[in-house]
Design an enzyme around this catalytic site. Structure first.
Site, short mmCIF file in Angstrom:
data_model
loop_
_atom_site.label_atom_id
_atom_site.label_comp_id
_atom_site.label_asym_id
_atom_site.label_seq_id
_atom_site.Cartn_x
_atom_site.Cartn_y
_atom_site.Cartn_z
N LYS B 80 37.88 -20.18 82.53
CA LYS B 80 37.39 -19.06 83.33
C LYS B 80 35.86 -19.06 83.33
O LYS B 80 35.24 -19.36 82.30
CB LYS B 80 37.93 -17.76 82.71
CG LYS B 80 37.67 -16.48 83.49
CD LYS B 80 38.37 -15.29 82.81
CE LYS B 80 38.19 -13.98 83.55
NZ LYS B 80 38.90 -12.86 82.88
N SER B 155 42.00 -10.00 85.82
CA SER B 155 40.84 -10.64 86.39
C SER B 155 40.85 -12.17 86.30
O SER B 155 40.14 -12.83 87.04
CB SER B 155 39.57 -10.15 85.69
OG SER B 155 39.55 -10.58 84.34
N SER B 179 43.99 -8.81 81.58
CA SER B 179 43.46 -9.83 82.49
C SER B 179 43.98 -11.25 82.26
O SER B 179 43.68 -12.14 83.06
CB SER B 179 41.93 -9.85 82.44
OG SER B 179 41.41 -8.77 83.16
#
Lengths: 94, 490
Positions: B80, B155, B179
């Site tokens: 990420k 997310s 997330s």
């Protein structure tokens, strides 16, 4: 809970955010709605409940007071404006 | 889809160590898969082709020298874009870091590199990890590989979508309120948030420091356990990192769940739960019972307060963490004028130009909650209720070894559907947030598809540092079902 336009402007100054007129209007309505939802917590009597600031019970993590290498080698390369070892900002005093 | 990218991480590692395949071939196969899928999915914010091929050749040298101790040696993965990786653009999904190059490796990234993993690139996310759909990325949304009109959740939507699209063998994401687990559920992959403090947060761009935790996404529970074992452990550079031994997470996955007590929280079949989601979870409970587990109803009475607690604590911590983006030391700078002088003007103009709407909304909310006169009414109050949420779990874990529920009340929603109403977006995380408040480990594993062919996730939550029980329960469920083998139509 109602939140006023003045509240939004005050908080935006505290947060160093320069909101557009459209954002001020939008946030005035939305933050009020979110704060209403959050006020649900007032249903609970928590006088005798200690606050949790951290999920793990870790306190006072110490290390030896030794100088180690900074992992950041090139501060100048990251800075928007750098001058002779200093970060340069707009003039704040006359 | 080529054969190499269809292997699980575990299978790929075995082939690499048997030298039936080189790490460079594996990296090239994944880079080709990225080229094939990215136009549709947009899971990546940057693809590091040159660096990945160099790392693959280095892994090949280690493999050639006979090294076979690391299950990640030569395996292509991705992270990420809020994890710093030296020399690479690290944006956190934000314009304010659009031009930022990380000066060092996050500990989790350094551990992946040390294990010999080949990092293919950096993955898309909601700006500063604030969102549940990846639509809040400043660089455009990621799409769900199962249905390109649906969001991948968020997310960590890029991390979940890349695993589902087979454009990485495994990925890392971060989970502050769900997330990792919620996008894993939306994309039909395995995703795990470990116990708070299990994985070092050093080099993770901070959102809400008392809640943030890094964790893996993978196609199987075994793959997830392998990655978790590689990135876990104490780190002196993160004072909140736990000094607890790291057990062999992949070692006793097959031990089964005979006699395991499975708690079913009665409050978790919340209003608004899709009946198809509820049916899939009820079916999963029967599968676990069939494997010898004992299901029992438990109560987590403060569940309905977890979301309001979160929406005070997380924005408050975020407003403080994000104060560092001031245009002075790194990140975007814009000049501006203000009645408080040019320095204030520069701060405000830089932040106005650099932050997106959701980030500003949360900074506003957090600043309000921390401001003079409101601190006790909001922040301290929320911290007290956080204690009650944790106590609920402590009581439930006297009756149960793990807690089972849906990961999210619905399957993936359509792009745009929840953008206008922040509260409807926040409700996506209603079943995942309590676990962050209490610091517990939780996993999401695929447990079926809706009639619209969108994946459903089963959440399994354990005691602090109970990752082994969680993984063992998840592996038993996965071994008894075929849901994780379903492939998106991409």
């Amino acid at each position: 809970m109602a939140i006023s336009r003045q509240d939004v402007l005050h908080v935006s100054r505290l947060a160093r955010l320069e909101l557009s007129e459209a954002e001020v209007e939008k946030f005035t309505a939305q933050l009020g709605g979110i704060l209403d939802y959050i006020s649900k917590l007032n249903e609970l009597d928590t006088r005798d409940v200690p606050p949790t600031s951290h999920a793990l019970e870790i306190t006072n993590v110490f290390r030896k007071d030794e100088v180690t290498d900074s992992p950041i080698g090139n501060m100048e390369g990251m800075a928007p404006s750098f001058f002779k070892g200093h970060f340069r900002v707009p003039k704040v005093i006359e | 889809m080529n054969e190499i990218v269809s292997l699980t991480l575990h299978e790929l590692g075995q082939r690499l160590r048997a030298r039936e395949l080189s790490a460079e071939e594996a990296a090239r196969a994944y880079l080709a898969r990225i080229a094939e899928t990215e136009g549709k999915v947009h899971a990546y914010l940057s693809v590091l082709e040159k660096e990945a091929l160099e790392a693959a050749r280095a892994a090949d040298r280690r493999l050639k020298a006979g090294e076979n101790g690391s299950p990640l040696l030569g395996v292509p993965v991705a992270v990420k874009d809020l994890l710093c990786m030296e020399g690479t653009r690290t944006t956190c999904g934000s314009r304010i870091l659009g031009g930022f190059t990380a000066p060092y490796d996050a500990t989790a990234v350094a551990l992946l590199k040390k294990a010999g993993a080949v990092i293919l690139g950096k993955l898309n996310m909601d700006e500063f990890a604030m969102g549940s759909s990846t639509e809040r990325s400043a660089f455009g949304p990621t799409r769900n590989p199962w249905n390109l009109e649906a969001t991948p959740g968020g997310s960590s939507g890029g991390s979940a979508a890349a695993v589902a699209a087979r454009s990485a063998a495994a990925t890392l994401g971060s989970d502050t309120g769900g997330s990792i687990r919620q996008p894993a559920a939306c994309c039909g992959v395995v995703g795990m948030k470990p116990t708070y403090g299990r994985v070092s947060r050093y080099g993770l761009i901070a959102f809400a420091s008392s809640l943030d935790q890094i964790g893996p996404f993978a196609r199987t529970v075994r793959d997830c356990a392998i990655v978790l074992a590689a990135v876990s452990g104490h780190d002196p550079r993160d004072s909140t990192s736990a000094d607890e031994p790291v057990p062999g997470y992949a070692e006793d996955l097959d031990a089964g769940v005979k006699g395991m007590r499975i708690g079913i929280p009665r409050e978790y079949f919340v209003e608004g739960t899709d009946p198809e989601v509820e049916a899939a979870v009820r079916a999963a409970i029967r599968v676990m019972e069939g494997l010898g587990a004992r299901a029992e109803e438990v109560s987590l009475p403060h569940t309905e307060y977890a979301l309001p607690v979160y929406y005070i604590l997380a924005p408050a911590e975020a407003s403080s963490n994000l104060a560092r983006y001031d245009g002075v030391r790194y990140g975007l700078r814009e000049e501006g004028e203000s009645e408080y002088g040019p320095l204030f003007g520069m701060y405000a103009a830089s932040r106005e130009a650099g932050f997106g709407e959701e980030v500003k909304r949360r900074i506003m909310l957090g600043t309000y909650a921390l401001s003079s006169g409101y601190y006790d009414a909001y922040y301290t109050k929320a911290q007290r209720v956080r204690t009650l949420v944790s106590r609920d779990f402590q009581a439930a874990f006297r009756k149960a070894d793990v807690i089972l529920s849906a990961t999210a009340p619905t399957a993936a929603f359509r792009l745009g559907e929840r953008m206008a109403d922040p509260l409807s977006m926040y409700l996506s995380d209603i079943l995942t947030i309590p676990c962050n408040l209490a610091g517990l480990p939780g996993i999401s594993v695929p447990c079926g598809l809706t009639s619209a062919r969108l994946p459903i996730g089963l959440q399994i939550v354990g005691r602090p540092f109970g990752e082994r029980e969680v993984l063992r329960a998840a592996a038993a469920f996965e071994g008894a079902t075929a849901h994780h083998r379903a492939l998106p139509p991409l």
